[in-house]
Design an enzyme around this catalytic site. Structure first.
Site, mmCIF file in Angstrom:
data_model
loop_
_atom_site.group_PDB
_atom_site.id
_atom_site.type_symbol
_atom_site.label_atom_id
_atom_site.label_comp_id
_atom_site.label_asym_id
_atom_site.label_seq_id
_atom_site.Cartn_x
_atom_site.Cartn_y
_atom_site.Cartn_z
ATOM 1 N N GLU A 36 1.368 -8.275 11.264
ATOM 2 C CA GLU A 36 0.065 -8.308 10.588
ATOM 3 C C GLU A 36 0.208 -9.154 9.314
ATOM 4 O O GLU A 36 1.252 -9.146 8.663
ATOM 5 C CB GLU A 36 -0.363 -6.883 10.197
ATOM 6 C CG GLU A 36 -1.730 -6.841 9.513
ATOM 7 C CD GLU A 36 -2.159 -5.435 9.077
ATOM 8 O OE1 GLU A 36 -1.291 -4.570 8.880
ATOM 9 O OE2 GLU A 36 -3.377 -5.231 8.936
ATOM 10 N N LYS A 108 -9.414 -6.361 13.575
ATOM 11 C CA LYS A 108 -9.044 -4.986 13.177
ATOM 12 C C LYS A 108 -10.302 -4.130 13.040
ATOM 13 O O LYS A 108 -11.244 -4.506 12.333
ATOM 14 C CB LYS A 108 -8.268 -5.027 11.854
ATOM 15 C CG LYS A 108 -7.734 -3.690 11.383
ATOM 16 C CD LYS A 108 -6.863 -3.885 10.145
ATOM 17 C CE LYS A 108 -6.186 -2.629 9.668
ATOM 18 N NZ LYS A 108 -5.268 -2.888 8.540
ATOM 19 N N CYS A 149 -2.397 -2.357 13.075
ATOM 20 C CA CYS A 149 -1.946 -1.449 12.016
ATOM 21 C C CYS A 149 -2.671 -0.099 11.977
ATOM 22 O O CYS A 149 -2.428 0.754 12.813
ATOM 23 C CB CYS A 149 -2.023 -2.164 10.668
ATOM 24 S SG CYS A 149 -0.987 -1.371 9.423
HETATM 25 N N1 LIG Z 1 -1.744 -0.952 6.238
HETATM 26 C C1 LIG Z 1 -2.523 -0.302 7.093
HETATM 27 O O1 LIG Z 1 -3.500 -0.826 7.592
HETATM 28 C C2 LIG Z 1 -2.233 1.086 7.486
HETATM 29 C C3 LIG Z 1 -1.177 1.891 6.827
HETATM 30 O O2 LIG Z 1 -0.384 1.449 6.002
HETATM 31 C C4 LIG Z 1 -1.133 3.292 7.243
HETATM 32 O O3 LIG Z 1 -1.927 3.693 8.118
HETATM 33 O O4 LIG Z 1 -0.306 4.041 6.714
#
Ligand SMILES: NC(=O)CC(=O)C(=O)O
Length: 276
Positions: A36, A108, A149
């Site tokens: 990501e 996302k 993520c």
């Molecule tokens: N960074 C993200 O989008 C998510 C994350 O760090 C987490 O769910 O913990």
């Protein structure tokens, strides 16, 4: 898995990504995933400043060329997508086939708006818009669901991919140093076990100098819920060979997907009038 150290300079990040993808292709990888936010740091301001049109921007064109030259499927981690007429951007993953053709674009869906007092506060929705569509890439090996993520925390999305015939789900993701130690393995194993898919999650390497310090630990988890490959926090590449027959084996031994009672439950949001 490309676990690269993301810098503030886009060209440096693209060059680094290319070198790591080439190294993996030379070692025989069929499919490579970037992390990501691989072309710029994962902060709201940097994300907006580095946004590009897709597919006409530099990053998409570069990844297409790299996939073609190395003849690999390439899941392009994520990078900020500019849309004409919108102030906010999307956090988007573009995937390519071995010829460099775009075979999927995922935005996302769940935005990371969190407040962990004294540790970490982030409001992704200040600068980023959430997508509304699933993305399944159809490869010569199997169908693969793509999400990013924070999306991994939402079991329903994984279930939808499994119900639509995916044998693998790939989550480019950068969990925080605060949430990762307790939650990363747990959610990856959870999604793998309940969907009976292979789950891969690809993070940038940890950069202590960055405003956003990530947990790293890029991983592949089997449909039984076992971690079959896990990196530490340092930059590097890693190859994992997976056996797709094992997906069918697990599903026939323990057929949770067949046992779902979709006739009994579905998720609805109750409005105030009918909330008990
Ligand atoms: N960074 C993200 O989008 C998510 C994350 O760090 C987490 O769910 O913990």
């Amino acid at each position: 898995m490309v676990q690269m150290k993301v810098t503030k300079d886009k060209m440096t990040n693209l060059i680094q990504a290319e070198q790591m993808i080439k190294r993996l292709a030379d070692q025989g990888a069929d499919m490579v995933s970037l992390p990501e936010s691989f072309n710029c740091p994962y902060t709201g301001r940097s994300f907006q400043a580095n946004s590009e049109m897709i597919p006409d921007g530099l990053t998409t064109k570069t990844l297409s060329r790299i996939a073609k030259e190395n003849e690999v499927y390439l899941i392009g981690g994520s990078y900020p997508e500019k849309v004409i007429g919108q102030k906010k951007v999307y956090n988007t993953c573009v995937s390519f086939d071995r010829k460099g053709e775009v075979i999927g674009k995922y935005r996302k869906m769940h935005l990371f708006d969190v407040d962990i007092p004294g540790k970490y506060t982030f409001k992704e929705s200040d600068r980023i818009l959430g997508g509304n569509e699933l993305c399944i890439i159809d490869t010569e090996f199997c169908k693969i669901g793509i999400a990013i993520c924070y999306d991994v925390r939402f079991a329903e999305l994984g279930q939808m991919y499994a119900e639509r015939g995916c044998d693998m789900i790939v989550y480019p993701g950068t969990f925080t140093i605060f949430t990762g130690p307790s939650h990363w393995d747990l959610v990856l194993k959870g999604r793998a076990m309940e969907t009976e898919c292979y789950v891969a999650a690809i993070s940038p390497a940890r950069n202590e100098q960055s405003k956003f310090v990530c947990y790293a630990h890029s991983s592949v988890v089997s449909p039984w819920g076992d971690i079959v490959k896990q990196m530490d926090e340092k930059p590097g590449t890693s190859i994992c060979e997976i056996d797709l027959n094992y997906v069918q084996e697990v599903r026939s031994k323990l057929p949770v997907l067949k046992h779902r009672r979709n006739d009994v439950y579905k998720i609805i949001k109750l409005n105030n009038s009918n909330k008990k």
